[in-house]
Design an enzyme around this catalytic site. Structure first.
Site, PDB file in Angstrom:
ATOM      1  N   HIS A 117       0.813  -1.214   0.000  1.00 14.36           N
ATOM      2  CA  HIS A 117       0.000   0.000   0.000  1.00 14.36           C
ATOM      3  C   HIS A 117       0.848   1.266   0.000  1.00 14.36           C
ATOM      4  O   HIS A 117       0.316   2.374   0.037  1.00 14.36           O
ATOM      5  CB  HIS A 117      -0.919  -0.033   1.234  1.00 14.36           C
ATOM      6  CG  HIS A 117      -2.039   0.934   1.209  1.00 14.36           C
ATOM      7  ND1 HIS A 117      -2.157   1.965   2.127  1.00 14.36           N
ATOM      8  CD2 HIS A 117      -3.105   1.054   0.380  1.00 14.36           C
ATOM      9  CE1 HIS A 117      -3.249   2.659   1.879  1.00 14.36           C
ATOM     10  NE2 HIS A 117      -3.841   2.132   0.832  1.00 14.36           N
ATOM     11  N   LYS A 119       3.271   4.426  -1.149  1.00 17.10           N
ATOM     12  CA  LYS A 119       3.396   5.331  -2.292  1.00 17.10           C
ATOM     13  C   LYS A 119       4.715   6.083  -2.130  1.00 17.10           C
ATOM     14  O   LYS A 119       4.811   7.040  -1.351  1.00 17.10           O
ATOM     15  CB  LYS A 119       2.240   6.330  -2.367  1.00 17.10           C
ATOM     16  CG  LYS A 119       0.880   5.694  -2.683  1.00 17.10           C
ATOM     17  CD  LYS A 119       0.131   5.300  -1.446  1.00 17.10           C
ATOM     18  CE  LYS A 119      -1.272   4.789  -1.778  1.00 17.10           C
ATOM     19  NZ  LYS A 119      -1.950   4.248  -0.597  1.00 17.10           N
ATOM     20  N   ASP A 124      17.280   9.453  -8.346  1.00 16.31           N
ATOM     21  CA  ASP A 124      18.734   9.600  -8.258  1.00 16.31           C
ATOM     22  C   ASP A 124      19.257   9.494  -6.831  1.00 16.31           C
ATOM     23  O   ASP A 124      20.375   9.952  -6.547  1.00 16.31           O
ATOM     24  CB  ASP A 124      19.181  10.939  -8.863  1.00 16.31           C
ATOM     25  CG  ASP A 124      18.972  10.990 -10.377  1.00 16.31           C
ATOM     26  OD1 ASP A 124      18.969   9.922 -11.008  1.00 16.31           O
ATOM     27  OD2 ASP A 124      18.800  12.098 -10.911  1.00 16.31           O
ATOM     28  N   HIS A 297      -8.972  11.393   1.557  1.00 18.01           N
ATOM     29  CA  HIS A 297      -8.073  10.256   1.368  1.00 18.01           C
ATOM     30  C   HIS A 297      -6.758  10.442   2.124  1.00 18.01           C
ATOM     31  O   HIS A 297      -5.893   9.578   2.107  1.00 18.01           O
ATOM     32  CB  HIS A 297      -7.801  10.060  -0.132  1.00 18.01           C
ATOM     33  CG  HIS A 297      -7.167   8.762  -0.482  1.00 18.01           C
ATOM     34  ND1 HIS A 297      -5.831   8.642  -0.785  1.00 18.01           N
ATOM     35  CD2 HIS A 297      -7.678   7.518  -0.576  1.00 18.01           C
ATOM     36  CE1 HIS A 297      -5.554   7.379  -1.061  1.00 18.01           C
ATOM     37  NE2 HIS A 297      -6.650   6.674  -0.930  1.00 18.01           N
ATOM     38  N   LYS A 299      -3.774  10.916   5.014  1.00 15.10           N
ATOM     39  CA  LYS A 299      -3.306  10.208   6.203  1.00 15.10           C
ATOM     40  C   LYS A 299      -2.219  11.068   6.846  1.00 15.10           C
ATOM     41  O   LYS A 299      -1.022  10.825   6.686  1.00 15.10           O
ATOM     42  CB  LYS A 299      -2.739   8.828   5.852  1.00 15.10           C
ATOM     43  CG  LYS A 299      -3.669   7.932   5.009  1.00 15.10           C
ATOM     44  CD  LYS A 299      -3.330   8.015   3.553  1.00 15.10           C
ATOM     45  CE  LYS A 299      -4.024   6.970   2.692  1.00 15.10           C
ATOM     46  NZ  LYS A 299      -5.436   6.860   2.765  1.00 15.10           N
ATOM     47  N   ASP A 304       1.251  19.079  18.906  1.00 10.01           N
ATOM     48  CA  ASP A 304       1.893  20.277  19.440  1.00 10.01           C
ATOM     49  C   ASP A 304       2.463  21.127  18.308  1.00 10.01           C
ATOM     50  O   ASP A 304       1.805  21.315  17.292  1.00 10.01           O
ATOM     51  CB  ASP A 304       2.937  19.904  20.484  1.00 10.01           C
ATOM     52  CG  ASP A 304       2.288  19.374  21.770  1.00 10.01           C
ATOM     53  OD1 ASP A 304       1.095  19.638  21.987  1.00 10.01           O
ATOM     54  OD2 ASP A 304       2.984  18.690  22.551  1.00 10.01           O
TER      55      ASP A 304
END
Length: 424
Positions: A117, A119, A124, A297, A299, A304
């Site tokens: 899952h 991404k 380089d 979508h 996350k 603080d």
């Protein structure tokens, strides 16, 4: 596929928040076009729509001028790419690998659990991108009411060397199952990284072997340490008992705890699951905001004035107990302030705050029964899901699978956009 993750802070980084496909895709595609030596990319979903075709073109161009390109896609999340799409990449020299490709039974995909899952893009060994954004047109505002609200980060500095080593290891271990090989795996030394900024960063992953709860543990530690504010924006929210307990404790000791959850979910069950926790959280003083402009979508979270995280990991059973995930945790006041401003704007202008009075019509007896079962589900599901078979998924070259032999049944649309959604 062990991460080799040591969960330590690395200083000297520049980290920029990217919001939605409008900021993310141009930055990634430009980095690929300017690559000199190597591009490694991992994604759960790649659609053959206008975004997927732009990624396709950028990778082909780079490969044709000699850049080494390695693309990993998930066999469940990206099952319907055409033969022409795959061959267009492989014939140009792009290595396309499929994580755990699955066979269909009566048209249904059965390889649902323990998905790749993450991404991630590394260019380089010097620039990296980590977040929750897949390569699909539904991450662009012109997709319409179902366009997703999401986030990623672009990174430069020493942390990129750690992410680079991680993705190299993921490729090397993908086709090897023997622990003997894993223990003796030697990678090329990382690209020498110079300081690019002032931010401390930590790259944290979740796998099904050595790092089964690293991301959740970092969340819980940050919640325990919070003294002023906690903001968590998460698309799929149904965390385990320990994380819920820490949120309630934080609110009761006077921390301003806010959750930004889906109000217009891409899957109705998502809102249903999260709403089962509302009474429990509101009673402790947690403030809940439902994002109502379109499907959320993202996350992301902040605690603080310095701690923040952006990544692929939802706070739900799939991400916390089954899927392979990757988050970047940032310790930097400037980045924290930018993320706070984005979250505050969302809460002020795009969210409805859930009040206890909104839930008062629910029969109290049913609420008590439901709370009893929810409590025990939250307490035991991490251990129960962890007992599911821990097969060792392998990376398979795309041409060796039947992935490219099918056109999508509603998934791929080169002229338009994806018409199905996954818990992504």
């Amino acid at each position: 596929m062990s991460s080799g993750n040591n969960n330590h802070w690395t200083g000297g980084n520049r980290i920029e928040l990217l919001e939605n496909g409008e900021q993310f895709f141009p930055r990634v595609f430009d980095a690929i076009r300017k690559a000199r030596r190597e591009v490694i990319a991992e994604t759960f979903i790649l659609f053959e729509d206008k975004v997927g075709l732009q990624l396709h073109a950028a990778m082909r161009e780079a490969a044709q001028r000699g850049v080494k390109i390695d693309l990993m896609i998930d066999g469940f999340g990206s099952p319907d790419l055409s033969r022409e799409f795959i061959e267009g990449l492989t014939l140009a020299g792009v290595k396309v690998r499929v994580f755990d490709p699955g066979q269909r039974f009566m048209g249904q995909r059965l390889n649902v659990f323990r998905r790749m899952h993450r991404k991630i893009v590394v260019v380089d060994g010097e620039r990296a991108f980590v977040g929750g954004i897949n390569y699909s047109a539904d991450h662009l505002l012109d997709f319409g009411p179902k366009a997703k609200q999401d986030y990623a980060v672009e990174l430069a500095g020493p942390i990129v060397g750690e992410i680079h080593q991680f993705v190299l290891r993921a490729i090397a271990l993908g086709g090897k199952g023997a622990s003997w090989f894993r223990r003796r795996l030697k990678l090329a030394p990382p690209v020498n990284q110079v300081r690019a900024g002032e931010a401390d960063a930590m790259f944290v992953t979740r796998d099904n072997r050595r790092h089964t709860n690293d991301i959740e543990r970092q969340y819980r530690a940050a919640i325990r340490a919070a003294r002023r504010r906690i903001v968590i924006a998460n698309a799929y929210f149904f965390p385990g008992y320990l994380l819920i307990k820490e949120l309630r404790r934080a609110a009761r000791r006077g921390v301003d705890v806010r959750l930004v959850l889906q109000g217009e979910p891409d899957m109705p069950i998502v809102k249903t699951a999260a709403s089962m926790l509302y009474h429990h959280l509101l009673h402790a003083g947690v403030r809940i905001y439902e994002y109502c402009d379109r499907p959320l979508h993202g996350k992301v979270a902040l605690m603080d004035d310095r701690w923040s995280t952006v990544g692929s990991s939802n706070l739900d059973p799939l991400s916390l107990s089954l899927n392979l995930e990757a988050n970047v945790i940032v310790r930097d006041a400037a980045f924290n302030q930018v993320l706070w401003e984005r979250m505050d704007r969302l809460m002020q202008h795009s969210c409805k705050q859930v009040e206890a009075a909104d839930l008062a019509s629910e029969w109290s007896g049913w609420r008590l029964v439901r709370s009893f079962f929810v409590f025990h589900i939250l307490r035991w599901y991490p251990a129960l899901l962890g007992r599911l078979p821990r097969h060792a998924p392998r990376l398979t070259p795309a041409e060796a699978t039947d992935l490219a032999s099918r056109r999508g049944s509603g998934r791929s649309d080169p002229a338009g956009g994806a018409t199905r959604t996954e818990a992504a």
